[in-house]
Motif scaffolding. Structure first.
Motif, mmCIF file in Angstrom:
data_model
loop_
_atom_site.group_PDB
_atom_site.id
_atom_site.type_symbol
_atom_site.label_atom_id
_atom_site.label_comp_id
_atom_site.label_asym_id
_atom_site.label_seq_id
_atom_site.Cartn_x
_atom_site.Cartn_y
_atom_site.Cartn_z
ATOM 1 N N THR A 187 1.102 7.184 4.679
ATOM 2 C CA THR A 187 1.453 8.099 3.580
ATOM 3 C C THR A 187 0.502 9.292 3.528
ATOM 4 O O THR A 187 0.427 9.995 2.516
ATOM 5 C CB THR A 187 1.420 7.352 2.231
ATOM 6 O OG1 THR A 187 0.141 6.721 2.046
ATOM 7 C CG2 THR A 187 2.508 6.301 2.175
ATOM 8 N N GLU A 203 -1.784 3.173 3.900
ATOM 9 C CA GLU A 203 -2.334 4.396 3.310
ATOM 10 C C GLU A 203 -2.206 5.567 4.279
ATOM 11 O O GLU A 203 -1.823 6.681 3.893
ATOM 12 C CB GLU A 203 -3.797 4.176 2.924
ATOM 13 C CG GLU A 203 -3.993 3.218 1.759
ATOM 14 C CD GLU A 203 -5.462 2.968 1.465
ATOM 15 O OE1 GLU A 203 -6.308 3.434 2.261
ATOM 16 O OE2 GLU A 203 -5.765 2.310 0.461
ATOM 17 N N ASN A 204 -2.523 5.320 5.541
ATOM 18 C CA ASN A 204 -2.460 6.403 6.529
ATOM 19 C C ASN A 204 -1.026 6.813 6.842
ATOM 20 O O ASN A 204 -0.769 7.964 7.220
ATOM 21 C CB ASN A 204 -3.190 5.983 7.804
ATOM 22 C CG ASN A 204 -4.701 5.960 7.624
ATOM 23 O OD1 ASN A 204 -5.223 6.565 6.683
ATOM 24 N ND2 ASN A 204 -5.405 5.268 8.494
ATOM 25 N N SER A 243 0.822 -1.204 0.000
ATOM 26 C CA SER A 243 0.000 0.000 0.000
ATOM 27 C C SER A 243 0.861 1.262 0.000
ATOM 28 O O SER A 243 0.570 2.239 -0.713
ATOM 29 C CB SER A 243 -0.915 -0.017 1.221
ATOM 30 O OG SER A 243 -1.713 1.139 1.286
ATOM 31 N N ALA A 266 -3.089 9.453 4.246
ATOM 32 C CA ALA A 266 -4.482 9.341 3.804
ATOM 33 C C ALA A 266 -5.481 9.755 4.879
ATOM 34 O O ALA A 266 -6.561 10.263 4.565
ATOM 35 C CB ALA A 266 -4.775 7.907 3.370
ATOM 36 N N ARG A 302 -3.346 -2.711 4.788
ATOM 37 C CA ARG A 302 -3.487 -1.795 3.660
ATOM 38 C C ARG A 302 -3.877 -0.401 4.129
ATOM 39 O O ARG A 302 -3.327 0.609 3.668
ATOM 40 C CB ARG A 302 -4.533 -2.350 2.689
ATOM 41 C CG ARG A 302 -4.705 -1.535 1.406
ATOM 42 C CD ARG A 302 -5.536 -2.303 0.392
ATOM 43 N NE ARG A 302 -6.861 -2.630 0.913
ATOM 44 C CZ ARG A 302 -7.543 -3.717 0.562
ATOM 45 N NH1 ARG A 302 -7.028 -4.589 -0.268
ATOM 46 N NH2 ARG A 302 -8.748 -3.918 1.071
ATOM 47 N N ALA A 351 2.301 1.798 -3.377
ATOM 48 C CA ALA A 351 1.290 2.210 -4.351
ATOM 49 C C ALA A 351 1.049 3.717 -4.281
ATOM 50 O O ALA A 351 0.862 4.382 -5.313
ATOM 51 C CB ALA A 351 -0.010 1.460 -4.110
ATOM 52 N N ARG A 352 1.072 4.272 -3.078
ATOM 53 C CA ARG A 352 0.827 5.700 -2.909
ATOM 54 C C ARG A 352 2.102 6.529 -2.997
ATOM 55 O O ARG A 352 2.052 7.713 -3.304
ATOM 56 C CB ARG A 352 0.148 5.945 -1.555
ATOM 57 C CG ARG A 352 -1.306 5.481 -1.514
ATOM 58 C CD ARG A 352 -1.895 5.680 -0.129
ATOM 59 N NE ARG A 352 -1.732 7.036 0.357
ATOM 60 C CZ ARG A 352 -2.598 8.023 0.145
ATOM 61 N NH1 ARG A 352 -3.685 7.799 -0.589
ATOM 62 N NH2 ARG A 352 -2.386 9.222 0.647
ATOM 63 N N ASP A 353 3.225 5.907 -2.711
ATOM 64 C CA ASP A 353 4.525 6.592 -2.742
ATOM 65 C C ASP A 353 5.505 5.682 -3.485
ATOM 66 O O ASP A 353 6.256 4.929 -2.871
ATOM 67 C CB ASP A 353 4.999 6.859 -1.313
ATOM 68 C CG ASP A 353 6.316 7.633 -1.266
ATOM 69 O OD1 ASP A 353 6.860 7.967 -2.345
ATOM 70 O OD2 ASP A 353 6.809 7.899 -0.146
#
Length: 579
Positions: free
Chosen positions: A439, A436-437, A118, A441, A432, A121-123
């Motif tokens: 990064t 996300e958090n 995760s 979210a 997941r 995917a975001r970074d």
């Protein structure tokens, strides 16, 4: 020193007999690794005298080799180090552990791997370091008590590959070694990556200093940290007090090594007794019971409840499940409370509180999981007094820059309140979300994770929410068809780990079946059906019994949190009466 000298003495004769030394092609991977040769090339071997100090280095290297699917992997630096020591050349330093990781993940299980994926995917340029005390790369645990036991491959304990119920083969590892980069290369990796530090344990957290200490004294600083330490299997106190001889004949089932060990035990003893009637105990009982028809192994399962899964299933369904387990070749001893365990005449004797005596050769204790909260004290982290685990908020955050996911997280569910969940799908979902958090979210935990259990390829169920047999339940059942089995479900969905597809789906407006209204009742044959668990007249949990690919519907019912006057109408949403 004795172990070191022994290791050297075992290697030296191999070098002297050059006819037995062979070459083997090596394989590079994205880990910057190679597969170790089965025999060391002659040109690089030396039979120098023992006791010169080099045997210490050889032994240190050998015990540090990691294994993936029965294949040993070492870094290029380690392999050069190995050859250099044998040839008498000056040896380089051991591989370097990064002193800093922007994203540090403690624990190498499902939640940690889901978080790493995760984060990347975001970074996309993120540098992620996973630290695990296991010698294996991240892998999925469910097959250890399910599909692996039904494999026809005699080398399954080495390959760790299995056929899913849909017939497709796969490994229990989430990714091959080529997916990862070497920890020593992480800091300099231009495009980042995920590195795994094997067989290392984090023993201390300095929250203010944003750093951790490993069991070898090494310190690693971080920007963001995830604790995904999972849990350790509980044992019965009567077994722990019984002494080393009893403990040596007891398996606490959790890891790859436990699967390998129990598989070996099941081939070499006449009787195995599983203590525990929950998910793990019942799955292992069915798996070993089916094997017993060929090997003659006696398989006994005992538990304090009246029937299998007695804490989860309503009594009528628990009784039906117990009969199913018996048909798999398992001897069931219900309402069994263990008073003492002793070793006598080379056998184990289990004395129950009601006076019954059970003789066996090996015990599997499947009596629950204790969340690993070893870092709570040094990290100043709160442990929940009711559910156990690290207490986190709805965003899975325990402190600034520290998140927790998986079995070790006691989180606030915005629909069902504070909870702690010990299932694969929760590890995926929470890992997941934590990633996300980490990064930025800032998402709350709202997704209801599911869990599933299979009693072989023919009977399986999926569940969501709070499923507790002490709650009022309403069951709606129908006659099953050939399509209503775990095997058929995975053939249709194309995946054996069902949560991988289920967790991606959503249901917005489920369409009710046009079939006649089902009848609420309890028949003797529970082919397929839906069990609703109620709290204050609101559905808080659902079990889909041999009903598959309907989890998004169940998830929406719980999310809506509405009272339902007639659960017959709700049951129509699952289309259980359609062929």
């Amino acid at each position: 020193m004795l172990k070191c000298r022994t290791a050297w003495n075992k290697l030296a004769p191999l070098a002297r007999n050059s006819s037995t030394v062979c070459r083997q092609n090596v394989r590079r991977s994205g880990l910057n690794s190679v597969r170790t040769p089965a025999c060391v090339p002659t040109a690089h071997m030396s039979t120098g005298p023992a006791g010169g100090g080099k045997e210490n280095s050889i032994y240190a290297l050998l015990v540090g080799v990691a294994s993936v699917g029965g294949i040993a992997y070492v870094s290029k630096l380690d392999l050069f180090f190995f050859h250099s020591v044998l040839s008498g050349d000056a040896a380089p330093s051991p591989p370097k552990i990064p002193s800093h990781s922007p994203y540090l993940l403690i624990g190498g299980g499902t939640a940690s791997f889901a978080a790493a994926r995760s984060i990347r995917a975001r970074d996309p340029g993120a540098k992620v370091l996973i630290v695990t005390d296991e010698p294996d790369l991240p892998y999925m645990r469910p097959p250890l008590s399910k599909e692996l036991w039904f494999s026809d491959d005699p080398s399954v304990t080495e390959t760790l590959r299995f056929k899913q119920w849909n017939g497709k083969e796969r490994s229990i590892y989430f990714q091959p070694p080529s997916f990862y980069i070497n920890p020593e290369d992480l800091e300099s990796a231009e495009n980042g990556g995920v590195a795994v530090l094997l067989s290392k344990k984090v023993v201390h957290m300095d929250v203010r200093g944003n750093k951790v200490k490993l069991d070898d004294g090494t310190e690693i600083s971080y920007d963001k940290c995830l604790i995904a330490t999972g849990g350790v299997p509980r044992n019965l106190q009567v077994i722990e007090r019984a002494g080393e001889e009893v403990m040596s004949r007891t398996t606490l089932f959790r890891k790859i090594e436990d699967f390998k060990s129990l598989d070996k035990v099941s081939r070499n003893v006449k009787s195995v007794t599983i203590i525990g009637g929950g998910f793990l105990g019942s799955e292992l009982a069915c798996a070993l019971g089916r094997k017993s028809t060929e090997s003659g192994l006696e398989v006994i399962q005992m538990f304090p409840e009246r029937g299998n899964m007695g804490k989860v299933l309503p009594e009528y369904l628990s009784n039906w499940t117990t009969e199913k387990v018996k048909r798999e070749g398992v001897k069931i001893i219900s309402e069994a409370l263990v008073k003492s365990v002793a070793c006598k005449d080379d056998r184990l004797e289990i004395l129950l509180k009601d006076g019954r005596l059970v003789k066996t050769d090996h015990i599997v204790a499947a009596v629950g999981l204790e969340p690993n909260v070893d870092l709570a004290k040094s990290g100043g982290l709160e442990v929940d007094s009711d559910f156990g685990g690290y207490r986190v908020n709805a965003e899975l955050q325990a402190r600034s820059n520290i998140w927790v996911a998986g079995d070790a997280a006691c989180f606030y569910d915005i629909r069902l309140g504070r909870r702690r969940v010990e299932h694969h799908d929760h590890a995926v979902v929470s890992g997941r979300l934590a990633g996300e958090n980490m990064t930025g979210a800032s998402k709350p935990y709202w997704h209801q994770s599911m869990f599933w259990s299979d009693l072989g390829p023919d009977v399986g169920y999926e569940a969501i929410g709070i499923v507790d047999s002490s709650l009022p339940t309403v069951g709606v059942f129908a006659k099953a068809t050939a399509k209503d089995t775990p095997k058929a479900a995975t053939e249709e969905s194309g995946t054996g780990i069902r949560s991988e597809s289920e967790t991606e789906d959503t249901a917005t407006s489920p369409v009710a079946s046009t079939a006649p209204a089902p009848v609420v009742g309890h028949k003797d044959d529970y082919g397929k059906g839906v069990i609703f668990y109620l709290r204050d007249k609101v559905v808080v949990g659902i079990i889909l019994w041999n009903v598959f690919n309907r989890m998004p519907v169940a998830r929406k019912i719980i999310k809506d949190g509405e009272e339902h006057a007639d659960l017959n109408e709700v049951a129509k949403l699952f289309n259980i009466h359609e062929d």
